[in-house]
Design an enzyme around this catalytic site. Structure first.
Site, PDB file in Angstrom:
ATOM      1  CE1 TYR A 145      -3.813   2.362   0.629  1.00 54.80           C
ATOM      2  CE2 TYR A 145      -2.473   3.271   2.396  1.00 54.80           C
ATOM      3  CZ  TYR A 145      -3.570   3.346   1.569  1.00 54.80           C
ATOM      4  OH  TYR A 145      -4.432   4.413   1.662  1.00 54.80           O
ATOM      5  CG  ASP A 240       6.045   3.734   0.527  1.00 55.18           C
ATOM      6  OD1 ASP A 240       6.374   4.558   1.408  1.00 55.18           O
ATOM      7  OD2 ASP A 240       4.862   3.469   0.244  1.00 55.18           O
ATOM      8  CE  LYS A 268       2.093   4.874   8.064  1.00 54.31           C
ATOM      9  NZ  LYS A 268       0.682   5.053   8.327  1.00 54.31           N
TER      10      LYS A 268
HETATM   11  N1  HOZ Z   1      -0.923   3.074   6.112  1.00 55.38           N
HETATM   12  C1  HOZ Z   1      -1.909   3.229   7.126  1.00 55.38           C
HETATM   13  C2  HOZ Z   1      -2.695   1.969   7.298  1.00 55.38           C
HETATM   14  N2  HOZ Z   1      -1.950   0.810   7.163  1.00 55.38           N
HETATM   15  C3  HOZ Z   1      -2.714   4.430   6.835  1.00 55.38           C
HETATM   16  C4  HOZ Z   1      -3.803   4.674   7.746  1.00 55.38           C
HETATM   17  C5  HOZ Z   1      -5.050   4.965   6.971  1.00 55.38           C
HETATM   18  O1  HOZ Z   1      -5.202   4.425   5.865  1.00 55.38           O
HETATM   19  O2  HOZ Z   1      -5.857   5.678   7.520  1.00 55.38           O
END
Ligand code: HOZ
Length: 429
Positions: A145, A240, A268
């Site tokens: 992701y 990433d 983050k």
């Molecule tokens: N990468 C985060 C979840 N694995 C992002 C949090 C979100 O999508 O709100």
């Protein structure tokens, strides 16, 4: 059973005016069911909901809060900055300071551009890779992701996978055709794409630890082998590090796995709980960005002084001693959980990289998202709700990673193991 009366009322109110009642889908508890606690405050390793229930928090705002909630020195520095104004849309000295701190820590970062979120960072990085190479296609990995940019919402992990929508409607066929999919921890799948599309691939982007389908470390020489394929084919390799950056080592996965990346993306931790992102890499590549080069990218609030201050104050506290503590805490927790699993022969397995961890309801092996899909999701849901009812807050999905912070003490980890052990006992597995 915890009382969530106020949270329920707030959820009903929110659902009338905010889609699903939440501002990011992963917060909605869609796959585990029930009402998400609305959070009133946090301090150290704990959060409290609007009904006054306290939880030991292993979400940490999905990764940024490596120091724990409301760290007094971060709050004090942010308050000081706030008094001088919130945004100028003009350069400030603090932006240089944060950029210098990133570059000093991350071996492959020679220049960095600050943006407002991890999504912006990854979108900008692939535009840059395409601009430099003049090629259109990009390789991503099934279950990785990279935020919600159109090009990435193909076989995406995290909330997209949790909701069963890894390919989002609204992404045009034209965009989707330029995203090529490979399998995490399977170098043949990457090599196969290079054989077929070699002079069309602008870049390969990867989460060095696949943290959006649970936590899956790279195996063998997977990352080094991708590096080699990229070099051989004139494609850029993008790490990433939105999740792993400044989390799994001082210099992130770039340092830990000794990978020479062309570009890297961050978010983050570098915002210490404020909205921020960054992308960086080799100077020769970064100088293609406007205003030096022709690849355009901009932002009204980019390099926001408040977010930048929180980032600086967070990074300042992340010295080797801090990473040793995170490693110790992660190892301590994993070892206790492993004893529990072994003693009871539970059909569970875990992965951990430093302070990132996942417990999978499967005997394993877990090498990529295909393996995670075989987990027992019903059991995960039972486990999740038992923890929530008993004051332990983990992400509401088997497809997410847990985060231990510097604020978590041994006692918190012991209590968590105890509650997890009770959960597994009463689940009768
Ligand atoms: N990468 C985060 C979840 N694995 C992002 C949090 C979100 O999508 O709100």
């Amino acid at each position: 059973m915890k009382r969530l009366i106020n949270s329920q009322q707030l959820m009903e109110r929110a659902q009338k005016i905010i889609p699903g009642g939440v501002n990011s889908p992963v917060r909605a508890f869609k796959s585990v069911g029930g009402t998400p606690p609305f959070i009133m405050k946090g301090a150290g390793a704990y959060i409290w909901d609007e009904d006054g229930n306290r939880y030991i928090d292993f979400v940490g705002s999905w990764g940024p809060l490596i120091l724990g909630h409301a760290h007094p020195e971060v709050i004090s520095a942010v308050s000081h900055t706030l008094k001088n104004g919130t945004s100028f849309g003009a350069p400030t000295e603090k932006e240089i300071q944060l950029a210098e701190m990133i570059i000093e820590r991350v071996p492959s970062a020679e220049m960095v551009r600050l943006v407002n979120s991890g999504t912006e960072a990854t979108m900008s990085a692939i535009r840059l890779a395409r601009g430099i190479t003049g090629r259109d296609k990009m390789v991503k990995f099934d279950g990785c992701y990279h935020g919600h940019g159109d090009s990435f919402l193909i076989a995406a992990g995290s909330g997209a996978m949790t909701l069963g929508e890894p390919d989002s409607p609204g992404v045009t066929a034209g965009t989707a055709k330029d995203t090529l999919l490979a399998k995490f921890n399977n170098i043949e799948s990457v090599a196969g794409l290079f054989e077929k599309f070699n002079d069309q691939i602008a870049c390969v982007i990867i989460e060095p630890v696949n943290g959006n389908v649970g936590c899956i470390p790279p195996q063998n020489n997977f990352l080094q082998d991708i590096r080699e394929l990229c070099t051989r084919n004139g494609s850029l390799f993008i790490l990433d590090e939105v999740m792993t950056g400044f989390r799994i080592a001082r210099g992130g996965a770039n340092e830990l796995y000794n990978i020479d990346a062309d570009l890297l993306t961050f978010g983050k931790v570098i915002g210490g709980g404020f909205p921020i992102g960054a992308y960086g890499g080799k100077k020769a590549f970064m100088e293609h960005i406007a205003p030096v080069g022709p690849v355009y990218q901009a932002g009204t609030l980019s390099g926001n002084p408040v977010a930048v201050t929180a980032g600086i104050e967070t990074l300042k506290r992340l010295d080797q001693k801090a990473y040793d503590q995170l490693e110790d805490s992660g190892a301590y927790f994993a070892q206790k959980m492993q004893s529990l699993i072994d003693e009871n022969d539970y059909p569970l397995m875990q992965h951990r990289v430093g302070s990132m961890f996942s417990l999978f309801f499967s005997k394993g092996p877990i090498r990529n998202v295909d393996d995670v899909k075989q987990c027992d999701f019903e059991r995960f849901n039972q486990f999740f709700h038992y923890l929530l009812d008993n004051g332990v807050y983990i992400a509401p999905s088997q497809y997410e990673t847990g985060f231990i912070s510097l604020a978590h003490q041994k006692e918190d980890l012991d209590n968590t193991v105890h509650i997890m052990s009770e959960a597994l006992k009463q689940m009768n597995i």
